[in-house]
Design a protein around this motif. Structure first.
Motif, PDB file in Angstrom:
ATOM      1  N   GLU A 105       0.760  -1.386   0.173  1.00 25.79           N
ATOM      2  CA  GLU A 105      -0.008   0.035   0.122  1.00 25.79           C
ATOM      3  C   GLU A 105       0.860   1.288   0.068  1.00 25.79           C
ATOM      4  O   GLU A 105       0.342   2.234  -0.465  1.00 25.79           O
ATOM      5  N   LYS A 106       2.055   0.920   0.578  1.00 27.91           N
ATOM      6  CA  LYS A 106       3.031   2.361   0.561  1.00 27.91           C
ATOM      7  C   LYS A 106       3.279   2.739  -1.095  1.00 27.91           C
ATOM      8  O   LYS A 106       3.572   3.764  -1.429  1.00 27.91           O
ATOM      9  N   LEU A 107       3.212   1.624  -1.833  1.00 28.66           N
ATOM     10  CA  LEU A 107       3.341   1.777  -3.276  1.00 28.66           C
ATOM     11  C   LEU A 107       2.134   2.201  -4.228  1.00 28.66           C
ATOM     12  O   LEU A 107       1.873   2.312  -5.246  1.00 28.66           O
ATOM     13  N   ASP A 108       0.850   2.697  -3.253  1.00 31.00           N
ATOM     14  CA  ASP A 108      -0.189   2.649  -3.789  1.00 31.00           C
ATOM     15  C   ASP A 108      -0.708   1.509  -4.606  1.00 31.00           C
ATOM     16  O   ASP A 108      -1.624   1.656  -5.778  1.00 31.00           O
ATOM     17  N   PHE A 109      -0.630   0.386  -4.053  1.00 27.30           N
ATOM     18  CA  PHE A 109      -1.080  -0.776  -4.887  1.00 27.30           C
ATOM     19  C   PHE A 109      -2.579  -1.011  -4.740  1.00 27.30           C
ATOM     20  O   PHE A 109      -3.202  -0.746  -3.803  1.00 27.30           O
ATOM     21  N   GLU A 110      -3.271  -1.280  -5.790  1.00 24.69           N
ATOM     22  CA  GLU A 110      -4.506  -1.514  -5.952  1.00 24.69           C
ATOM     23  C   GLU A 110      -4.827  -2.852  -5.744  1.00 24.69           C
ATOM     24  O   GLU A 110      -4.675  -3.652  -6.629  1.00 24.69           O
ATOM     25  N   TRP A 111      -5.725  -3.106  -4.723  1.00 25.60           N
ATOM     26  CA  TRP A 111      -6.075  -4.794  -4.555  1.00 25.60           C
ATOM     27  C   TRP A 111      -7.147  -5.005  -5.305  1.00 25.60           C
ATOM     28  O   TRP A 111      -7.254  -6.049  -5.863  1.00 25.60           O
ATOM     29  N   LYS A 112      -7.930  -4.169  -5.851  1.00 23.72           N
ATOM     30  CA  LYS A 112      -9.149  -4.495  -6.839  1.00 23.72           C
ATOM     31  C   LYS A 112      -8.979  -3.593  -7.940  1.00 23.72           C
ATOM     32  O   LYS A 112      -9.024  -2.471  -8.013  1.00 23.72           O
ATOM     33  N   LEU A 113      -9.024  -4.137  -9.098  1.00 26.73           N
ATOM     34  CA  LEU A 113      -8.672  -3.381 -10.337  1.00 26.73           C
ATOM     35  C   LEU A 113     -10.110  -3.139 -11.096  1.00 26.73           C
ATOM     36  O   LEU A 113     -10.558  -2.276 -11.502  1.00 26.73           O
ATOM     37  N   TYR A 114     -11.155  -4.082 -10.820  1.00 25.95           N
ATOM     38  CA  TYR A 114     -12.493  -3.772 -11.448  1.00 25.95           C
ATOM     39  C   TYR A 114     -13.267  -3.377 -10.573  1.00 25.95           C
ATOM     40  O   TYR A 114     -13.514  -4.176  -9.422  1.00 25.95           O
ATOM     41  N   LEU A 115     -14.070  -2.336 -10.782  1.00 25.22           N
ATOM     42  CA  LEU A 115     -14.971  -1.841 -10.199  1.00 25.22           C
ATOM     43  C   LEU A 115     -16.419  -1.908 -10.651  1.00 25.22           C
ATOM     44  O   LEU A 115     -16.510  -2.579 -11.739  1.00 25.22           O
ATOM     45  N   THR A 116     -17.424  -2.123  -9.664  1.00 29.51           N
ATOM     46  CA  THR A 116     -18.714  -2.504 -10.126  1.00 29.51           C
ATOM     47  C   THR A 116     -19.427  -1.265 -10.751  1.00 29.51           C
ATOM     48  O   THR A 116     -18.753  -0.079 -10.742  1.00 29.51           O
ATOM     49  N   PHE A 117     -20.543  -1.428 -11.342  1.00 34.63           N
ATOM     50  CA  PHE A 117     -21.161  -0.494 -12.170  1.00 34.63           C
ATOM     51  C   PHE A 117     -21.484   0.732 -10.864  1.00 34.63           C
ATOM     52  O   PHE A 117     -21.365   1.784 -11.069  1.00 34.63           O
ATOM     53  N   GLU A 118     -21.957   0.477  -9.965  1.00 34.85           N
ATOM     54  CA  GLU A 118     -22.307   1.213  -8.813  1.00 34.85           C
ATOM     55  C   GLU A 118     -21.035   1.979  -8.321  1.00 34.85           C
ATOM     56  O   GLU A 118     -21.162   3.371  -7.869  1.00 34.85           O
ATOM     57  N   GLU A 119     -19.987   1.291  -8.241  1.00 33.75           N
ATOM     58  CA  GLU A 119     -18.660   1.924  -7.873  1.00 33.75           C
ATOM     59  C   GLU A 119     -18.224   2.933  -8.750  1.00 33.75           C
ATOM     60  O   GLU A 119     -18.013   4.083  -8.511  1.00 33.75           O
ATOM     61  N   ARG A 120     -18.503   2.745 -10.039  1.00 37.68           N
ATOM     62  CA  ARG A 120     -18.090   3.745 -11.466  1.00 37.68           C
ATOM     63  C   ARG A 120     -19.032   4.732 -11.322  1.00 37.68           C
ATOM     64  O   ARG A 120     -18.716   5.808 -11.558  1.00 37.68           O
ATOM     65  N   LEU A 121     -20.485   4.576 -11.274  1.00 31.54           N
ATOM     66  CA  LEU A 121     -21.353   5.563 -11.080  1.00 31.54           C
ATOM     67  C   LEU A 121     -21.025   6.587  -9.858  1.00 31.54           C
ATOM     68  O   LEU A 121     -21.226   7.841 -10.138  1.00 31.54           O
ATOM     69  N   SER A 122     -20.784   6.217  -8.861  1.00 34.89           N
ATOM     70  CA  SER A 122     -19.963   7.002  -7.785  1.00 34.89           C
ATOM     71  C   SER A 122     -19.130   7.870  -8.083  1.00 34.89           C
ATOM     72  O   SER A 122     -19.039   9.277  -7.944  1.00 34.89           O
ATOM     73  N   GLN A 123     -18.126   7.231  -8.916  1.00 35.06           N
ATOM     74  CA  GLN A 123     -16.902   7.959  -9.368  1.00 35.06           C
ATOM     75  C   GLN A 123     -17.349   9.017 -10.181  1.00 35.06           C
ATOM     76  O   GLN A 123     -17.030  10.281 -10.170  1.00 35.06           O
ATOM     77  N   LEU A 124     -18.352   8.543 -11.207  1.00 36.93           N
ATOM     78  CA  LEU A 124     -18.980   9.590 -11.979  1.00 36.93           C
ATOM     79  C   LEU A 124     -19.726  10.584 -11.298  1.00 36.93           C
ATOM     80  O   LEU A 124     -19.454  12.066 -12.044  1.00 36.93           O
ATOM     81  N   ALA A 125     -20.255  10.385 -10.671  1.00 39.23           N
ATOM     82  CA  ALA A 125     -21.312  11.347  -9.717  1.00 39.23           C
ATOM     83  C   ALA A 125     -20.041  12.434  -9.074  1.00 39.23           C
ATOM     84  O   ALA A 125     -20.370  13.717  -9.060  1.00 39.23           O
ATOM     85  N   ASP A 126     -19.158  11.878  -8.606  1.00 41.09           N
ATOM     86  CA  ASP A 126     -18.104  12.728  -7.762  1.00 41.09           C
ATOM     87  C   ASP A 126     -17.393  13.609  -9.060  1.00 41.09           C
ATOM     88  O   ASP A 126     -17.334  14.940  -8.772  1.00 41.09           O
TER      89      ASP A 126
END
Length: 185
Positions: A105-126
């Protein structure tokens, strides 16, 4: 002319625990005519972390493709870390530890590469709240690959409207349009 023959040999379980290497990187025996040369490539977790830091410096993230062959299949190792993290979170047997999680995590490692539609929708709203529209450029870094995702939604919408196979649904269309999403820009 010498023939080169490469055979895969499985490492012991103790050696595999070192860095959880992919099978194809554990041990390679190369036959050169009469003699046999052993090439053993085991990496410690710390070795792999250093390689990953180098990859991030050159590429901007830790999302090493699985087919990335430099550093002895670093992409496969990265994939294994995500797999062991999931097992760790599920309290299953895993080589993942709290110390390894912190180091990655110090390297900003992403544990999950694929986001759900709902997570993407939230990003898009932001994104829309900050920028006033849903027209995310492909080059934006703040939201990962949200720009590519938005473009993919437009392509899926087009396929949907042409009655072709698509991941787009009426529910998704309504949710995106509720944000003010424009299908054609």
């Amino acid at each position: 002319m010498k023939k080169r023959c490469v055979h895969e040999v499985t490492a012991s379980s103790e050696q595999r625990k070192l860095s959880n290497p992919c099978p194809q990187e554990t041990t390679e025996i190369v036959h050169h005519g009469i003699g046999v040369e052993n090439k053993i490539s085991y990496y410690t977790f710390e070795d792999r972390l250093t390689q990953l830091a180098d990859y991030k410096q050159n590429n901007g993230d830790c999302n090493v493709p699985q087919n990335f062959e430099e550093y002895g299949n670093l992409g496969c190792w990265v994939s294994n870390q995500r797999s062991h993290y999931r097992k760790y979170k599920e309290s299953k047997k895993s080589s993942m530890t709290k110390q390894r999680i912190r180091a990655l995590e110090k390297l900003d490692f992403e544990w999950k590469l694929y986001l759900t539609f709902e997570e993407r929708l939230s990003q898009l709203a932001d994104y829309k709240q900050k920028n006033g529209d849903c027209n995310v450029p492909s080059s934006t870094k703040e939201y990962g690959n949200l720009g590519c995702y938005v473009n993919r939604q437009r392509k899926e919408y087009k396929k949907y409207k042409e009655s072709k196979k698509s991941s787009m649904t009426e529910v998704r269309i309504r949710a995106l349009e509720k944000l003010g999403f424009k299908w054609h820009i």
